[in-house]
Design an enzyme around this catalytic site. Structure first.
Site, PDB file in Angstrom:
ATOM      1  N   SER A  22       4.694  -3.729  13.012  1.00 14.15           N
ATOM      2  CA  SER A  22       5.090  -3.770  11.616  1.00 14.15           C
ATOM      3  C   SER A  22       3.908  -4.179  10.733  1.00 14.15           C
ATOM      4  O   SER A  22       2.916  -3.462  10.683  1.00 14.15           O
ATOM      5  CB  SER A  22       6.300  -4.702  11.452  1.00 14.15           C
ATOM      6  OG  SER A  22       6.916  -4.515  10.210  1.00 14.15           O
ATOM      7  N   ASP A  47      15.080   2.738  13.238  1.00 13.34           N
ATOM      8  CA  ASP A  47      14.457   1.638  12.508  1.00 13.34           C
ATOM      9  C   ASP A  47      14.902   1.694  11.051  1.00 13.34           C
ATOM     10  O   ASP A  47      14.639   2.670  10.346  1.00 13.34           O
ATOM     11  CB  ASP A  47      12.937   1.772  12.609  1.00 13.34           C
ATOM     12  CG  ASP A  47      12.180   0.564  12.100  1.00 13.34           C
ATOM     13  OD1 ASP A  47      12.619  -0.042  11.105  1.00 13.34           O
ATOM     14  OD2 ASP A  47      11.128   0.252  12.686  1.00 13.34           O
ATOM     15  N   HIS A  75      13.764  -1.812  15.013  1.00 12.60           N
ATOM     16  CA  HIS A  75      12.533  -2.509  14.639  1.00 12.60           C
ATOM     17  C   HIS A  75      12.330  -3.793  15.446  1.00 12.60           C
ATOM     18  O   HIS A  75      11.382  -4.527  15.204  1.00 12.60           O
ATOM     19  CB  HIS A  75      12.608  -2.856  13.138  1.00 12.60           C
ATOM     20  CG  HIS A  75      11.288  -3.161  12.491  1.00 12.60           C
ATOM     21  ND1 HIS A  75      10.343  -2.194  12.225  1.00 12.60           N
ATOM     22  CD2 HIS A  75      10.763  -4.332  12.034  1.00 12.60           C
ATOM     23  CE1 HIS A  75       9.306  -2.739  11.638  1.00 12.60           C
ATOM     24  NE2 HIS A  75       9.518  -4.038  11.510  1.00 12.60           N
TER      25      HIS A  75
END
Length: 292
Positions: A160, A236, A269
Site C-alpha cells: 500500500s 481490494d 487489502h
C-alpha cells in the site's frame, strides 16, 4: 565466521526483544535517528545463515497506520527467509515521539504512521518527517555496519503506502536494489486522495514536485525500475479510488518494460493477501539476489 554473532548487541542499537524463529532470530531494535531527529524502532529477521556470513536483505515498507510489527507478526515470511538465507528488515512508517508533529485530528492517513517515505519540506513536518533519507541511507548504513547483512545485495518490497515507497525509491535509485516488489501499491499518489493529502501537507501545493515521487509519473518520464513484481487483489476496496493499478500497467506497457503485474482474484487489502503470496515475492527476490 563473521565478526558478528547472534548474541551481539551493537553499541549503536538497543535490543528490545529477541525471539528464536526457524533457526534464526526475530529481533527488534531501538536507535537514535539523525535523519528523523527522534528515537526509532525497527525489526530484523536474521536467518540461520547469518551466524556464518553476511546475508542479503529484503527491506519491507509497511502501509498506513502500521509499525515495524505488522509484517513481522502477520506475514509469515520468516520460514521462507530462513530457507533462502535472506534477512528481513522492517522499519517503522513514520517518525515517533512526544515532539513529533501529528495530524491535528489524529487522522490515520497523515502524520504518525503515514510518513509516505518522502522528505517533508513544509512546516512543521520537515523537522522530523524525512523518511526518504532514513530508508534510503541512514537505516541501511546502520544495519550493514552493525549486523551481519550484506551491503552489496539489497531488495525492497512493501504494501500500500509502503508499496508506493518501494516502487518510488527503486525507480529513483535502481542501482541500490537488485529487485523490487509490492502488494497493493499506491502507484499514482499525485492523483489519488491519499496522495493529495500527504503530498500537499509534506511537500506543498506544487504538483510538479509531487510527480518526482510518483511511480507512474517517474516511469512516464523515463525512469526504469530493477526487476519488478506487483500483486493486486481484485476485491481490494481501495483499488479504484486510491491504488489505480491499471495506470501502472498502462505506463509500463507504453515503455515496453518487462515487469510482472498480477491481479489476484478475490483477494483484498489485508495481511491475509500478503501472507498468501509473500513466498512468491521472496523467491522472486532470491533469484535476483543471486541465491537461486
Amino acid at each position: 565466521m563473521s565478526r558478528h554473532s547472534f548474541s551481539d548487541t551493537p553499541e549503536a542499537l538497543t535490543l528490545l526483544s529477541r525471539v528464536r524463529c526457524f533457526g534464526g532470530w526475530q529481533n527488534q531494535y531501538q536507535h537514535q535517528s539523525t535523519a528523523l531527529n527522534c528515537t526509532m524502532q525497527f525489526s530484523v529477521y536474521l536467518p540461520p545463515q547469518a551466524e556464518h556470513h553476511p546475508v542479503p536483505a529484503v527491506y519491507w515498507l509497511s502501509g498506513l497506520t502500521c509499525t515495524d510489527q505488522n509484517f513481522t507478526t502477520k506475514a509469515g515470511a520468516q520460514r521462507v527467509a530462513a530457507e533462502l538465507g535472506i534477512a528481513l528488515i522492517m522499519p517503522d512508517t513514520s517518525p515517533r515521539g512526544e515532539n513529533v508533529a501529528d495530524d491535528p485530528e489524529a487522522a490515520y492517513d497523515f502524520g504518525l504512521g503515514a510518513g509516505f517515505y518522502i522528505n517533508a519540506t513544509e512546516a512543521p513536518w520537515q523537522a522530523h518527517y524525512q523518511m526518504y533519507d532514513y530508508i534510503l541511507t541512514e537505516l541501511p548504513d546502520l544495519i550493514e555496519a552493525e549486523l551481519p547483512v550484506d551491503s552489496q545485495r539489497r531488495a525492497i518490497s512493501g504494501h500500500s503506502m509502503g508499496g508506493h515507497g518501494a516502487l518510488m525509491l527503486s525507480l529513483r535509485h535502481p542501482q541500490r536494489f537488485t529487485s523490487v516488489s509490492a502488494f497493493s501499491p499506491i502507484v499514482n499518489p499525485s492523483d489519488c486522495p491519499w496522495g493529495h493529502k500527504a503530498f500537499s501537507g509534506y511537500l506543498g501545493q506544487d504538483v510538479a514536485v509531487w510527480k518526482n515521487f510518483d511511480s507512474v509519473e517517474l516511469i512516464r518520464s523515463g525512469a526504469t525500475p530493477p526487476p519488478l513484481l506487483v500483486d493486486q487483489g481484485t476485491a481490494d476496496s481501495f483499488l479504484e479510488e486510491q491504488l489505480k493499478t491499471d495506470r501502472l500497467i498502462e505506463v509500463c506497457q507504453q515503455r515496453d518494460l518487462p515487469v510482472e503485474i498480477r491481479y489476484q482474484a478475490g483477494y483484498d487489502h489485508s495481511y491475509y493477501f500478503i501472507a498468501s503470496f509473500i513466498e512468491s515475492h521472496l523467491r522472486f527476490h532470491a533469484r535476483h539476489l543471486g541465491l537461486r
